[in-house]
Design a protein around this motif. Structure first.
Motif, short mmCIF file in Angstrom:
data_model
loop_
_atom_site.label_atom_id
_atom_site.label_comp_id
_atom_site.label_asym_id
_atom_site.label_seq_id
_atom_site.Cartn_x
_atom_site.Cartn_y
_atom_site.Cartn_z
N VAL A 1 48.23 38.33 56.06
CA VAL A 1 47.62 39.27 55.05
C VAL A 1 47.16 40.20 56.20
O VAL A 1 46.57 39.96 57.15
CB VAL A 1 46.56 38.40 54.50
CG1 VAL A 1 45.84 39.26 53.51
CG2 VAL A 1 47.09 37.25 53.85
N PHE B 1 44.03 42.92 55.73
CA PHE B 1 42.94 43.43 54.98
C PHE B 1 42.43 44.77 55.83
O PHE B 1 42.42 44.93 56.93
CB PHE B 1 41.57 42.46 55.21
CG PHE B 1 41.88 41.05 54.84
CD1 PHE B 1 41.62 40.57 53.53
CD2 PHE B 1 42.54 39.88 55.71
CE1 PHE B 1 41.93 39.30 53.07
CE2 PHE B 1 42.61 38.78 55.13
CZ PHE B 1 42.44 38.39 53.90
N ASN C 1 36.49 36.60 52.52
CA ASN C 1 37.41 36.30 51.65
C ASN C 1 37.56 34.55 51.65
O ASN C 1 37.95 34.35 52.99
CB ASN C 1 38.76 37.16 52.01
CG ASN C 1 39.84 36.79 51.05
OD1 ASN C 1 40.48 35.46 50.84
ND2 ASN C 1 40.24 37.69 50.24
N TRP D 1 32.12 41.77 54.29
CA TRP D 1 32.79 41.18 53.43
C TRP D 1 33.27 39.96 53.96
O TRP D 1 33.36 39.42 55.06
CB TRP D 1 34.04 42.12 53.01
CG TRP D 1 34.79 42.50 54.26
CD1 TRP D 1 34.84 43.70 55.06
CD2 TRP D 1 36.07 41.96 54.83
NE1 TRP D 1 35.80 43.72 55.90
CE2 TRP D 1 36.59 42.84 55.67
CE3 TRP D 1 36.62 40.73 54.29
CZ2 TRP D 1 37.76 42.25 56.53
CZ3 TRP D 1 37.84 40.22 55.25
CH2 TRP D 1 38.33 41.06 56.16
N HIS E 1 43.44 47.73 60.25
CA HIS E 1 43.70 46.54 59.31
C HIS E 1 43.36 45.30 60.24
O HIS E 1 43.96 45.17 61.53
CB HIS E 1 45.28 46.56 58.99
CG HIS E 1 45.73 47.48 58.21
ND1 HIS E 1 46.93 47.93 57.88
CD2 HIS E 1 44.91 48.09 57.15
CE1 HIS E 1 47.03 48.82 56.95
NE2 HIS E 1 45.92 49.28 56.58
N CYS F 1 33.78 39.22 57.75
CA CYS F 1 33.78 40.55 58.81
C CYS F 1 32.29 41.04 58.64
O CYS F 1 31.73 41.00 57.65
CB CYS F 1 34.41 41.82 58.13
SG CYS F 1 34.17 43.19 59.07
N GLY G 1 37.63 45.10 53.34
CA GLY G 1 38.21 43.78 52.74
C GLY G 1 39.35 43.71 51.80
O GLY G 1 39.82 42.69 51.53
N GLU G 2 39.78 44.82 51.43
CA GLU G 2 40.81 45.17 50.45
C GLU G 2 41.95 44.73 51.19
O GLU G 2 42.30 44.94 52.26
CB GLU G 2 40.67 46.52 49.88
CG GLU G 2 42.09 47.04 49.15
CD GLU G 2 42.07 48.35 48.86
OE1 GLU G 2 43.04 48.56 48.17
OE2 GLU G 2 41.40 48.99 49.17
N ILE G 3 43.10 43.73 50.36
CA ILE G 3 44.09 43.45 50.98
C ILE G 3 45.19 44.66 50.81
O ILE G 3 45.48 45.16 49.63
CB ILE G 3 44.71 42.43 50.09
CG1 ILE G 3 43.78 41.05 50.35
CG2 ILE G 3 46.23 42.16 50.39
CD1 ILE G 3 43.97 39.94 49.61
N ARG G 4 45.61 45.14 51.93
CA ARG G 4 46.61 46.23 51.92
C ARG G 4 48.25 45.64 51.72
O ARG G 4 48.85 46.42 51.23
CB ARG G 4 46.37 47.06 53.38
CG ARG G 4 45.13 47.65 53.59
CD ARG G 4 44.85 48.93 52.24
NE ARG G 4 43.72 49.23 52.32
CZ ARG G 4 43.36 50.18 53.13
NH1 ARG G 4 43.94 50.81 53.90
NH2 ARG G 4 41.91 50.87 52.91
N LYS H 1 50.64 41.71 52.20
CA LYS H 1 50.79 40.28 52.14
C LYS H 1 52.52 40.08 52.53
O LYS H 1 53.24 40.73 51.81
CB LYS H 1 50.36 39.66 51.09
CG LYS H 1 48.91 39.49 50.79
CD LYS H 1 48.59 38.63 49.57
CE LYS H 1 49.34 39.22 48.44
NZ LYS H 1 48.74 38.03 47.41
#
Length: 409
Positions: free
Chosen positions: A189, A191, A154, A152, A175, A142, A196-199, A201
């Motif tokens: 996923v 994010f 991943n 960010w 998201h 991103c 970039g935090e995973i909200r 899955k």
């Protein structure tokens, strides 16, 4: 065998607000795969009464290997390509083709039969001043749309489908949602776009080569996407599985065509299994799926059909243009002249635009009684696997190495 496999790999690659510049850049952006609503419909297109003998080439720039469709937002083009050992996120001025910024990062190479197409296939998604990309090896990035600064990244989801990644990210309510992993570790996923935090899955099935779309029923937004074995509907808010329709692929058939959402109706298709239509309805606290029709005879392999005026237009797995009645599934026509199974269709109002791998850009009316081209244009000397980006009178064409701008007279 290797030649056949190479062509199979090639087919997988057809799988991407107001503008600030005067003239043709007036009203329409193309911020993601298949456009603003992910349906292949061009909102602003200046169709001529009579199509000219040729288009006018304004510029061409070498941008790197890749088959990802560019994004067009506020007079800037955003591309994802490969240059040497790095994947590159590029920003170009849409008027001149001049580079504004470039962000690079090391990326593992494409190996095996897919190596003929070493660059990214997933189209960037631009939202809230950010650009989200998916690299061939599953690297999610991103960057800031203005400066190109990496915000960010991943690299945690290991593995890819057999022919590497091809799905294009979607951004919903802050998201960025992507399908990652490989045959033994498939994960959808969400994010947080900002961090970039995973909200959430959803780990259920291996990824496919198709891209997700959005379905809204009441106040519930759903992510509708293919896996290797199914069509699924997930909560966009928390990733909960709402419903699942088995649609397993086998042999050299793949789930690669993006589904079409029209209200609560979903159209989907896959080579060897035909075309289908379902309706998703809410019953109490659950969602139920009602089958509307099935046409076992006609389906695309890798291109995504277009819904237009109650008809479905596409390219069959054998490379023939076709048209289905969207209400009944009946085949209205199947053209007997094979072009290519690799193509991209767009709804340009009074006409359909079809970008083929080697036969150029084909223009035809959305008729229910056959294919009647009104224009054919050579717009690249190299194979084209990306979808054209069209705005006003402008056609942006990304081929295997270059990006060019063509215009109507």
């Amino acid at each position: 065998m290797m030649r056949t496999l190479g062509w199979t790999v090639a087919t997988l690659l057809f799988l991407s607000g107001p503008l600030v510049i005067a003239g043709d850049f007036a009203k329409e952006d193309w911020p993601q795969w298949r456009g603003p609503n992910r349906d292949g419909k061009i909102a602003v297109f200046d169709a001529p009464e009579t199509w000219p003998a040729s288009l006018i080439k304004k510029w061409e720039v070498v941008v790197g290997a890749g088959d990802a469709t560019p994004a067009l937002v506020e007079g800037r083009l955003y591309l994802h390509t490969r240059q040497g050992d790095e994947e590159v996120i590029l920003c170009l001025d849409a008027e001149s083709g001049q580079q504004i910024w470039a962000t690079k990062y090391p990326s593992p190479p494409v190996t095996g039969p897919a190596s003929r197409h070493p660059g990214p296939r997933s189209s960037p998604a631009v939202a809230d001043g950010k650009v989200v990309t998916l690299g061939v090896a599953g690297i999610v990035s991103c960057v800031d749309a203005t400066s190109g600064k990496l915000l960010w990244q991943n690299k945690d989801f290991k593995g890819t489908p057999r022919f590497f990644t091809a799905m294009s990210p979607i951004v919903v309510d802050g998201h960025a949602i992507l399908q990652l992993g490989g045959p033994d570790s498939g994960t959808i996923v969400a994010f947080a776009l900002a961090t970039g935090e995973i909200r959430w899955k959803w780990e259920g099935e291996a990824p496919s080569y198709a891209s997700p779309v959005l379905l809204t029923i009441g106040d519930e937004k759903q992510i509708v996407t293919f896996t290797e074995q199914s069509l699924v509907g997930l909560s966009a808010r928390e990733g909960k599985l709402f419903w699942r329709v088995p649609f397993p692929a086998s042999g050299r058939n793949y789930n690669a065509a993006t589904p079409i959402v029209d209200g609560q109706t979903i159209y989907f298709a896959g080579a060897g299994r035909g075309s289908r239509a379902i309706r998703v309805e809410k019953s109490g606290d659950e969602y139920v799926v009602r089958e509307l029709w099935t046409n076992p005879d006609v389906a695309p392999q890798f291109n995504s059909p277009i819904l237009k005026d109650g008809k479905l237009f596409g390219l069959s797995q054998r490379g023939n243009f076709y048209c289905l009645d969207a209400q009944t599934g009946k085949t209205l026509w199947l053209d007997d002249n094979p072009y290519t199974a690799f193509g991209a269709l767009l709804d340009a109002g009074p006409v359909m635009l079809a970008m083929t791998e080697r036969a150029g850009l084909i223009v035809f009316p959305p008729s229910g009684d056959g294919l009647h081209p009104v224009g054919k244009y050579e717009v690249s000397s190299a194979p084209v696997y990306a979808t054209p980006v069209v705005a006003g009178k402008r056609f942006y064409i990304k081929d295997s190495e270059s990006l060019s701008l063509w215009t109507l007279p």
